[in-house]
Motif scaffolding. Structure first.
Motif, short mmCIF file in Angstrom:
data_model
loop_
_atom_site.label_atom_id
_atom_site.label_comp_id
_atom_site.label_asym_id
_atom_site.label_seq_id
_atom_site.Cartn_x
_atom_site.Cartn_y
_atom_site.Cartn_z
N UNK A 1 0.83 -1.21 0.00
CA UNK A 1 0.00 0.00 0.00
C UNK A 1 0.87 1.25 0.00
N UNK A 2 0.41 2.29 -0.73
CA UNK A 2 1.15 3.54 -0.77
C UNK A 2 0.20 4.74 -0.73
N UNK A 3 0.78 5.93 -0.63
CA UNK A 3 -0.01 7.15 -0.49
C UNK A 3 -1.08 7.26 -1.57
N UNK A 4 -2.28 7.61 -1.14
CA UNK A 4 -3.36 7.86 -2.10
C UNK A 4 -4.10 6.62 -2.56
N UNK A 5 -3.64 5.43 -2.16
CA UNK A 5 -4.34 4.20 -2.54
C UNK A 5 -5.68 4.12 -1.81
N UNK B 1 -5.77 -3.32 8.92
CA UNK B 1 -5.23 -4.61 9.37
C UNK B 1 -6.16 -5.29 10.38
N UNK B 2 -6.67 -4.54 11.32
CA UNK B 2 -7.54 -5.08 12.36
C UNK B 2 -8.83 -5.65 11.77
N UNK B 3 -9.43 -4.92 10.83
CA UNK B 3 -10.69 -5.37 10.21
C UNK B 3 -10.48 -6.64 9.39
N UNK B 4 -9.37 -6.69 8.65
CA UNK B 4 -9.10 -7.87 7.82
C UNK B 4 -8.74 -9.08 8.68
N UNK B 5 -7.96 -8.85 9.73
CA UNK B 5 -7.62 -9.96 10.64
C UNK B 5 -8.88 -10.57 11.24
N UNK B 6 -9.82 -9.71 11.60
CA UNK B 6 -11.07 -10.19 12.17
C UNK B 6 -11.86 -11.00 11.15
N UNK B 7 -11.86 -10.52 9.89
CA UNK B 7 -12.56 -11.24 8.82
C UNK B 7 -11.95 -12.61 8.57
N UNK B 8 -10.63 -12.66 8.47
CA UNK B 8 -9.96 -13.92 8.16
C UNK B 8 -9.97 -14.91 9.32
N UNK B 9 -10.34 -14.43 10.49
CA UNK B 9 -10.40 -15.31 11.66
C UNK B 9 -11.76 -15.97 11.83
N UNK C 1 -18.93 -3.36 2.43
CA UNK C 1 -17.48 -3.58 2.53
C UNK C 1 -17.02 -3.75 3.96
N UNK C 2 -16.10 -4.65 4.15
CA UNK C 2 -15.47 -4.82 5.46
C UNK C 2 -14.50 -3.67 5.71
N UNK C 3 -13.86 -3.24 4.62
CA UNK C 3 -12.93 -2.10 4.65
C UNK C 3 -13.18 -1.25 3.41
N UNK C 4 -13.19 0.05 3.58
CA UNK C 4 -13.17 1.01 2.47
C UNK C 4 -12.40 2.22 2.97
N UNK C 5 -11.10 2.22 2.74
CA UNK C 5 -10.24 3.25 3.32
C UNK C 5 -9.27 3.80 2.28
N UNK D 1 -0.50 5.69 10.36
CA UNK D 1 -0.44 4.49 11.22
C UNK D 1 -1.83 4.07 11.67
N UNK D 2 -2.67 5.04 12.01
CA UNK D 2 -4.03 4.74 12.46
C UNK D 2 -4.85 4.11 11.35
N UNK D 3 -4.74 4.67 10.13
CA UNK D 3 -5.49 4.14 8.99
C UNK D 3 -5.09 2.70 8.69
N UNK D 4 -3.79 2.46 8.62
CA UNK D 4 -3.31 1.12 8.29
C UNK D 4 -3.63 0.12 9.41
N UNK D 5 -3.58 0.59 10.65
CA UNK D 5 -3.91 -0.28 11.78
C UNK D 5 -5.37 -0.72 11.71
N UNK D 6 -6.26 0.21 11.37
CA UNK D 6 -7.69 -0.11 11.26
C UNK D 6 -7.95 -1.10 10.13
#
Length: 254
Positions: free
Chosen positions: A72-76, A123-131, A93-97, A116-121
């Motif tokens: 992931x990079x800026x503006x994605x 990651x957290x949402x996807x981890x929850x989905x894949x679990x 969507x589980x994530x739309x950021x 950091x906050x955006x990427x953490x959110x």
């Protein structure tokens, strides 16, 4: 006369200072937003939630998402959704950021905290989905592609679709695991989809598929052939080199 010369010197000095300051800002801008700056992308990830992929979600899909996340990079913009029997009817969507962009005028510390906050959110949402342990009974990949069409419809960014699935369509109408995926079968499915106006427009969409599997190599190749033809009909940028068990080289060199 002497006073006039002093004023002229002051004007020239201030002009030179502003000009050099402008050049410095341009240099800084070049370092952040250089001519070779890579374009931002809209990355859509669809995760197969059928019962048959429970193990893959914890292993193959997680590894694949790690590669997407690290890329992931800026503006994605990243959108993560699920492939279920109800994807087309009630998609959420589980994530739309959007990954924050850094401008010359941003406070660096504030930008890094926001990033950091955006990427953490994400990651957290996807981890929850894949679990999730309970899977759904059907795999509606075809209907999910119409959702993808809707997401990309007004996007101006580079479009990328990643499907984390065994790619075995399993719906009330089409059961790839049971049916013989012959040329005639593929043609019939495509014709039926066209008649119902259900073939999505995926022009300029680069497609990856990871987690692909089948009962044997013959079935694997026949299903791969189906998707090759279907994505061609959808005008997508599809290659068998981006279709397989693992997401080997996601956006390498792009």
């Amino acid at each position: 006369m002497r006073r006039w010369r002093s004023k002229l010197f002051l004007i020239i000095f201030l002009g030179s200072f502003l000009f050099l300051g402008s050049m410095s800002r341009d240099a800084d801008a070049s370092s952040i937003f250089g001519k070779d700056k890579k374009p931002s992308r809209a990355i859509v990830v669809f995760v197969d939630m059928s019962g048959s992929t429970n193990k893959a979600r914890r292993t193959v899909y997680r590894n694949a998402f790690d590669k997407i996340y690290q890329n992931l990079r800026q503006g994605d913009r990243i959108v993560v959704g699920t492939i279920t029997s109800h994807s087309y009817i009630d998609f959420k969507p589980v994530v739309d950021a959007e990954i924050p962009k850094q401008s010359l005028w941003d406070n660096r510390l504030q930008y890094e905290q926001n990033l950091a906050k955006t990427k953490k959110n994400v990651r957290k949402s996807v981890d929850r989905l894949l679990s999730r342990k309970r899977g759904t009974p059907y795999t509606e990949i075809l209907n999910s592609l119409n959702v993808v069409d809707t997401i990309f419809h007004s996007e101006k960014r580079t479009k990328i679709l990643v499907i984390l699935s065994d790619m075995i369509q399993d719906s009330k109408q089409y059961k790839f695991g049971r049916h013989k995926i012959s040329n005639k079968y593929i043609s019939n499915v495509i014709r039926n989809q066209k008649e119902q106006n259900l073939v999505p427009n995926l022009a300029d969409v680069k497609v990856y598929a990871a987690g692909v599997s089948a009962s044997n190599s013959k079935k694997f190749r026949s299903i791969q052939k189906f998707w090759s033809r279907y994505f061609k009909e959808s005008k997508a940028d599809f290659s068998t080199h981006r279709y397989g068990h693992s997401l080997i080289e996601f956006e390498k060199g792009s």
